[in-house]
Design an enzyme around this catalytic site. Structure first.
Site, PDB file in Angstrom:
ATOM      1  N   ASP A 195       0.829  -1.208   0.000  1.00  0.00           N
ATOM      2  CA  ASP A 195       0.000   0.000   0.000  1.00  0.00           C
ATOM      3  C   ASP A 195       0.867   1.264   0.000  1.00  0.00           C
ATOM      4  OD1 ASP A 195      -1.836   2.024   0.563  1.00  0.00           O
ATOM      5  OD2 ASP A 195      -2.399   1.241   2.529  1.00  0.00           O
ATOM      6  N   HIS A 368      -4.233   4.321   6.544  1.00  0.00           N
ATOM      7  CA  HIS A 368      -3.085   3.861   5.771  1.00  0.00           C
ATOM      8  C   HIS A 368      -1.778   4.217   6.473  1.00  0.00           C
ATOM      9  CE1 HIS A 368      -5.604   3.050   2.197  1.00  0.00           C
ATOM     10  NE2 HIS A 368      -6.295   4.088   2.628  1.00  0.00           N
TER      11      HIS A 368
END
Length: 556
Positions: A195, A368
């Site tokens: 990610d 995130h």
């Protein structure tokens, strides 16, 4: 001479170089499986479009090779395209309890079969076809039931992180399975896909629990109603709203279809724990003093039809914003939504509310990981090759640079694009061919029937307006028997532009005279001449180019 090894193919069909519509195929010989199938919300230039999904024609062309779909988690950018995929393809689907529950809800709404939806547990392993084995390991993110994937292939092990952050104090107590990641790293990982969303942020991402402490503080100092908007899927955030409400003796009403659905599913699966008599119906809030009410709703992105947006514009049937209300927007704007969120905030202030909406206030944190977490992932997994995923192109490049600074050779790092085939053997990787990849626009019930031409027409209509010219022409003599009449919308207000309209009519008649001189008698040719002549005339007079539609009626 030894036979050349068949390479493993990594084929991103969406989500590479963009935020949203994540979809990645893994292929080995005659088998492939898919990771995620998400959507993306339309940009400002996509007028009238509801959602955007990946072009999955490659899957349809190779549907006999597809052995399964593995889902990392239940966010729309990872499962939003599943209804469209499952209408066309029959294949087993694997995901966490929460992810599958969300998909089953979609199956009722969209009318696809839920028979092939399978729940998997952390550290469980699925055999997909002859060549793939997928293990699901737990990661922390901003929705329950998030997985990373350890994919065993004939070439080596691939680790796909899914969306993740390293939260040492998660709300549900379910920390990332670093033990399993370390085991995989020790055993040897061929490829890491990680990610990239927050690669531009230094340090670590704040823990979700820190938001809970801020919310309790805000609830404690608010004397009136509290209206809190957040993503419906952020069950951990909603849990902390519940905890803060209970601490300060407030009742909670839930608004917005998606919010009501997710809260119901999360309670049923016990991801969301709400004490008895805490939730009330929206109609009941008037029975309680204002300092004993919390409304949890959708609309954190300023969506025009959302509950918060309707309240901000004084269009909600049940709730009216008034001085003394505290509105908390517990989310950060998705890139592209900043203006709509800003307008919503302005409107709320106009109605007298106190608005708490900046990330700096502590009412939101990202799901995130930032740079230090991305470094930890690379250092724990120790992959031979690296492909950054889930990010706009600059994010992928910066994540690649981060891996390079940690010592990974540039030749082992691949920044891909949608449709790009990246091939790996045990010893090397390479960008090779391309497959069809792009986007499908969904407008109402239409899937893929709106393309660039329609969008261009909508853009022209929105910017320049439309002019319709109607006239009747005698079939035999080709003389004008009626009109020309001109109807204008979005161009000029006709009653205030009588002179221009009269000139435009004369221009149409002069074009018809020219058509007769040039012996242009077919209706298509006449329409084309009217369109071109009138367009030039209007541009000279107004510097605008409205869409011109000539209608020629054939008269006997």
């Amino acid at each position: 001479m030894p036979k050349a090894q068949t390479p493993l193919q990594l084929i991103p069909l969406g989500g590479m170089g963009e935020i949203g519509k994540n979809m990645t195929a893994f292929r080995y010989e005659d088998e492939m499986f898919l990771v995620d199938a998400g959507l993306m919300f339309p940009g400002d230039e996509m007028l009238g479009i509801d959602i955007v999904i990946p072009d999955f024609s490659y899957l349809l062309e190779n549907k006999d090779d597809l052995v399964g779909i593995c889902l990392t988690h239940g966010h729309e950018d990872h499962i939003g395209a599943m209804p469209y995929v499952l209408r066309e393809l029959e294949t087993p689907v694997y995901g966490s309890r929460f992810t599958i529950a969300l998909l089953q809800e979609k199956a009722k709404e969209y009318g696809f079969s839920g028979a092939n939806l399978n729940v998997v547990k952390p550290r469980s392993t699925m055999k997909l076809g002859k060549h793939f084995q997928v293990e699901f390991f737990r990661v922390t993110h901003s929705i329950p039931g998030c997985f990373g994937l350890a994919i065993t292939t004939p070439v080596g092990t691939v680790v796909h992180t899914g969306d993740f952050k390293i939260d040492q104090t998660p709300v549900d107590g379910e920390t990332m399975d670093f033990g399993r990641l370390a085991e995989l790293g020790k055993r040897g990982v061929l490829l890491l896909m990680s990610d990239s969303t927050n690669v531009e942020r230094e340090g670590f991402t704040r823990s979700e629990k820190e938001v809970g402490a801020v919310l309790k503080n805000v609830f404690g100092r608010s004397d009136g109603r509290i209206i809190l908007a957040t993503f419906a899927s952020n069950v951990h955030r909603i849990q902390q709203v519940v905890d803060a409400a209970v601490m300060h003796n407030r009742k909670i009403a839930v608004m917005g279809r998606s919010m009501i659905n997710v809260v119901g599913i999360a309670q049923e699966l016990q991801y969301l724990k709400v004490p008895e008599n805490t939730l009330i119906e929206l109609e009941e809030i008037e029975r309680y003093p204002k300092n004993r009410v919390v409304v949890v709703c959708t609309g954190s992105q300023g969506e025009p039809l959302s509950a918060l947006s309707r309240m901000a514009h004084d269009e909600h049937r049940q709730i009216e914003i008034m001085p003394g209300d505290t509105v908390i927007i517990s989310a950060s704007p998705i890139p592209g939504n900043e203006k709509t969120v800003s307008r919503t905030v302005d409107q709320l202030y106009r109605l007298g509310a106190e608005v708490i909406h900046e990330t700096a206030t502590g009412v939101h944190t990202s799901g995130h990981g930032s740079q230090e977490e991305q470094k930890m992932m690379l250092n724990v997994v120790k992959p031979k090759f690296f492909v950054p995923v889930h990010g706009e192109y600059r994010h992928l490049v910066k994540h690649a640079q981060l891996a390079n600074r940690l010592g990974m050779p540039s030749k082992n790092i691949f920044v891909g694009e949608n449709g790009q085939i990246i091939e790996f053997t045990k010893d090397k990787g390479a960008l090779t061919g391309k497959v069809t990849a792009g986007q499908i626009l969904v407008d109402g019930l239409g899937v893929g029937d709106v393309g660039n031409v329609v969008l261009r027409d909508r853009k022209q209509l929105s910017e320049e307006g439309i002019m319709i010219v109607v006239l009747g022409i005698d079939r035999a003599s080709h003389t004008v028997t009626a009109g020309p009449d001109i109807v204008s919308r979005g161009f000029v207000y006709v009653k205030e532009a009588d002179a221009l309209m009269e000139e435009a009519k004369k221009k149409v008649l002069s074009v018809l005279d020219r058509c007769e001189e040039k012996h242009i008698s077919d209706w298509a040719g006449i329409k084309s001449q009217i369109r071109e002549g009138l367009s030039r005339f209007l541009y000279e007079k107004t510097r605008r180019r409205p869409m011109i539609i000539p209608i020629v009626l054939e008269m006997n």
